[in-house]
Design a protein around this motif. Structure first.
Motif, short mmCIF file in Angstrom:
data_model
loop_
_atom_site.label_atom_id
_atom_site.label_comp_id
_atom_site.label_asym_id
_atom_site.label_seq_id
_atom_site.Cartn_x
_atom_site.Cartn_y
_atom_site.Cartn_z
N GLN A 29 0.84 -1.20 0.00
CA GLN A 29 0.00 0.00 0.00
C GLN A 29 0.87 1.25 0.00
N ALA A 30 1.91 1.26 0.82
CA ALA A 30 2.80 2.43 0.88
C ALA A 30 3.50 2.64 -0.46
N ALA A 31 3.92 1.55 -1.11
CA ALA A 31 4.59 1.67 -2.41
C ALA A 31 3.65 2.21 -3.48
N LEU A 32 2.41 1.73 -3.49
CA LEU A 32 1.45 2.20 -4.48
C LEU A 32 1.09 3.67 -4.25
N THR A 33 0.92 4.05 -3.00
CA THR A 33 0.63 5.45 -2.67
C THR A 33 1.80 6.33 -3.09
N ALA A 34 3.02 5.87 -2.83
CA ALA A 34 4.20 6.63 -3.24
C ALA A 34 4.29 6.74 -4.75
N SER A 35 3.89 5.69 -5.46
CA SER A 35 3.94 5.75 -6.93
C SER A 35 2.93 6.78 -7.47
N LEU A 36 1.77 6.87 -6.83
CA LEU A 36 0.80 7.90 -7.24
C LEU A 36 1.37 9.30 -6.99
N ALA A 37 1.99 9.47 -5.83
CA ALA A 37 2.56 10.77 -5.49
C ALA A 37 3.67 11.14 -6.48
N GLU A 38 4.50 10.19 -6.86
CA GLU A 38 5.58 10.46 -7.82
C GLU A 38 5.01 10.77 -9.20
N TYR A 39 4.00 10.03 -9.62
CA TYR A 39 3.36 10.30 -10.90
C TYR A 39 2.82 11.73 -10.92
N CYS A 40 2.14 12.10 -9.87
CA CYS A 40 1.58 13.45 -9.79
C CYS A 40 2.67 14.51 -9.78
N ARG A 41 3.73 14.25 -9.04
CA ARG A 41 4.84 15.21 -9.00
C ARG A 41 5.45 15.39 -10.39
N SER A 42 5.69 14.29 -11.09
CA SER A 42 6.33 14.38 -12.40
C SER A 42 5.41 14.95 -13.48
N ALA A 103 -18.63 11.01 -16.41
CA ALA A 103 -19.93 11.68 -16.25
C ALA A 103 -19.85 12.80 -15.21
N ALA A 104 -18.91 12.67 -14.26
CA ALA A 104 -18.71 13.71 -13.26
C ALA A 104 -17.88 14.87 -13.81
N GLY A 105 -17.47 14.75 -15.08
CA GLY A 105 -16.68 15.82 -15.70
C GLY A 105 -15.20 15.74 -15.40
N SER A 106 -14.73 14.57 -14.99
CA SER A 106 -13.33 14.39 -14.62
C SER A 106 -12.64 13.42 -15.57
N ARG A 107 -11.33 13.38 -15.46
CA ARG A 107 -10.53 12.46 -16.27
C ARG A 107 -9.99 11.35 -15.39
N LEU A 108 -9.81 10.18 -15.98
CA LEU A 108 -9.17 9.06 -15.31
C LEU A 108 -7.77 8.94 -15.88
N LEU A 109 -6.77 9.15 -15.03
CA LEU A 109 -5.37 9.08 -15.43
C LEU A 109 -4.76 7.80 -14.87
N LEU A 110 -4.05 7.06 -15.69
CA LEU A 110 -3.41 5.82 -15.26
C LEU A 110 -1.90 5.99 -15.28
N ALA A 111 -1.28 5.68 -14.14
CA ALA A 111 0.17 5.79 -14.05
C ALA A 111 0.84 4.79 -14.99
N ARG A 112 0.26 3.60 -15.12
CA ARG A 112 0.76 2.59 -16.05
C ARG A 112 -0.29 2.39 -17.12
#
Length: 142
Positions: A29-42, A103-112
């Motif tokens: 869980q910590a690794a996946l959360t960190a990967s999301l944070a890194e994706y967002c940072r980059s 439908a909520a007007g948002s985008r789905l972004l996938l790190a992989r």
């Protein structure tokens, strides 16, 4: 003289993370959360929170996903980031959740990104691929 814009801290578009973690260790869980944070940072995105779905469900609704949809209704929310489409759930549920996010007007972004299918055997026999780092060397003498 003021610093250039590139040297100032600016906040990017607001996104929320979504993880589907059924029977997953705390380290994973910590690794996946960190990967999301890194994706967002980059990608210059502001990760404002992560919703975690820990239930095995047979339908698209869950407490975590409902909470995610609630925050997507807030102003200035750009979208949702997940490690892969599998974090949205099994295929039918993932498709429905993706539809609800849009439908909520948002985008789905996938790190992989999903990998394109690479058949290892074609109709004409095995496919031999060169590794990406190889190139043919041609003689300068002809």
């Amino acid at each position: 003289m003021e610093p250039l814009t590139e040297h100032r801290r600016v906040s990017g578009p607001v996104v929320y993370g979504f993880l589907r973690l059924v029977r997953v260790s705390a380290a994973r869980q910590a690794a996946l959360t960190a990967s999301l944070a890194e994706y967002c940072r980059s990608h210059e995105l502001q990760l404002s929170g992560v919703f975690t779905d820990r239930e095995v469900t047979a339908h698209a609704s869950s407490a975590a996903f409902t909470g995610l949809l609630d925050v997507l209704a807030l102003p200035d929310v750009y979208g949702v980031v997940a490690p892969a489409m599998s974090h949205m759930g099994p295929k039918a549920i993932a498709i429905e959740r993706g539809r609800r996010i849009e439908a909520a007007g948002s985008r789905l972004l996938l790190a992989r990104r999903p990998r394109p299918p690479h058949p290892s055997v074609s109709r004409n026999g095995p496919v031999h691929r060169r590794s990406p780092g190889t190139a043919r060397v041609l003689d300068t003498e002809s």
